[in-house]
Design a protein around this motif. Sequence first.
Motif, PDB file in Angstrom:
ATOM      1  N   SER A  90       0.843  -1.197   0.000  1.00 48.74           N
ATOM      2  CA  SER A  90       0.000   0.000   0.000  1.00 48.74           C
ATOM      3  C   SER A  90       0.876   1.243   0.000  1.00 48.74           C
ATOM      4  N   ALA A  99      -0.989  10.050  -5.335  1.00 47.54           N
ATOM      5  CA  ALA A  99      -1.770   8.826  -5.160  1.00 47.54           C
ATOM      6  C   ALA A  99      -2.194   8.242  -6.507  1.00 47.54           C
ATOM      7  N   GLN A 100      -2.572   9.091  -7.442  1.00 48.84           N
ATOM      8  CA  GLN A 100      -2.943   8.618  -8.774  1.00 48.84           C
ATOM      9  C   GLN A 100      -1.762   7.940  -9.457  1.00 48.84           C
ATOM     10  N   ARG A 103      -1.382   4.525  -7.934  1.00 47.10           N
ATOM     11  CA  ARG A 103      -2.423   3.625  -8.449  1.00 47.10           C
ATOM     12  C   ARG A 103      -2.100   3.172  -9.872  1.00 47.10           C
ATOM     13  N   GLU A 108      -2.541  -0.007  -4.022  1.00 45.70           N
ATOM     14  CA  GLU A 108      -3.618   0.613  -3.267  1.00 45.70           C
ATOM     15  C   GLU A 108      -3.038   1.869  -2.620  1.00 45.70           C
ATOM     16  N   ALA A 109      -3.577   3.030  -2.962  1.00 44.32           N
ATOM     17  CA  ALA A 109      -2.973   4.288  -2.532  1.00 44.32           C
ATOM     18  C   ALA A 109      -3.982   5.149  -1.784  1.00 44.32           C
ATOM     19  N   SER A 111      -4.550   9.061  -0.154  1.00 44.85           N
ATOM     20  CA  SER A 111      -4.079  10.441  -0.284  1.00 44.85           C
ATOM     21  C   SER A 111      -4.386  11.247   0.969  1.00 44.85           C
TER      22      SER A 111
END
Length: 242
Positions: A90, A99-100, A103, A108-109, A111
């Motif tokens: 993660s 976060a994008q 991903r 699994e991110a 933000s």
Amino acid sequence: MGEVTLPHAPYNAHPFLMRVLLTRPLAQSEGFAAQIRARFGEVVETAICPLVEIVFLPVEVDFSGFDAVVFTSQNGVAAYHRLGGPARLSAYCVGDRTAQAARGLGMEAFSADGDVRALNALVAKKANGAKLAHLSGRDVAGKIDGNITRIEAYFQAPVEPSPAMQALLAHDDTLIVPLFSAQGARRFDAAIGQGSRAGLHAICMSRAVADQLDPAQFKEIRHDGPPSAKGMLDKMSDFFPP
């Protein structure tokens, strides 16, 4: 590389046209330029003129001993990918764009949508006790709390102001300059040199960023609001028609 070739037409060639100068590394500048276009449309023209470039370091990392990864920038995500980091871990990320990017690697991110303080709160809430790897640059703006190992995976090499940037600074109209970090603000302040004919409006992520600037060089320095990409866009919004 990555610079926008700017027309020599005056700023008022479009009745509402405003220009935004982006000086972060290329990937971050392109990402924020896309957010600007999505928010404000055709009334804004972005010029990408990085004052730094990212240089990745030849480190070796065994990620099998970590439970999750912390990213404080998209550069950290890129470094993780280059080092063969597994998608199973993660990722706890400082902002939505980071976060994008995580991903995009299949991770699994989560933000924090803010700054290091918000990221620490996110880590404390969701990863308390986990063994974390922080893929960072040589210079860090703040300390990440917890059971964390910082891995210095890249550094930012300075780039001389480009002819496109010099042309913008020589023009005597309004120029909006978003500044996301204290280091970036210092570099831009130094790049101005002996002064600019442009009416510079600095849009700063925080007061700490704004404090790196010489107020005499700017028409305005803004720093209030949330320390996030959305907060930066909100601070710019009154330059553009609704």
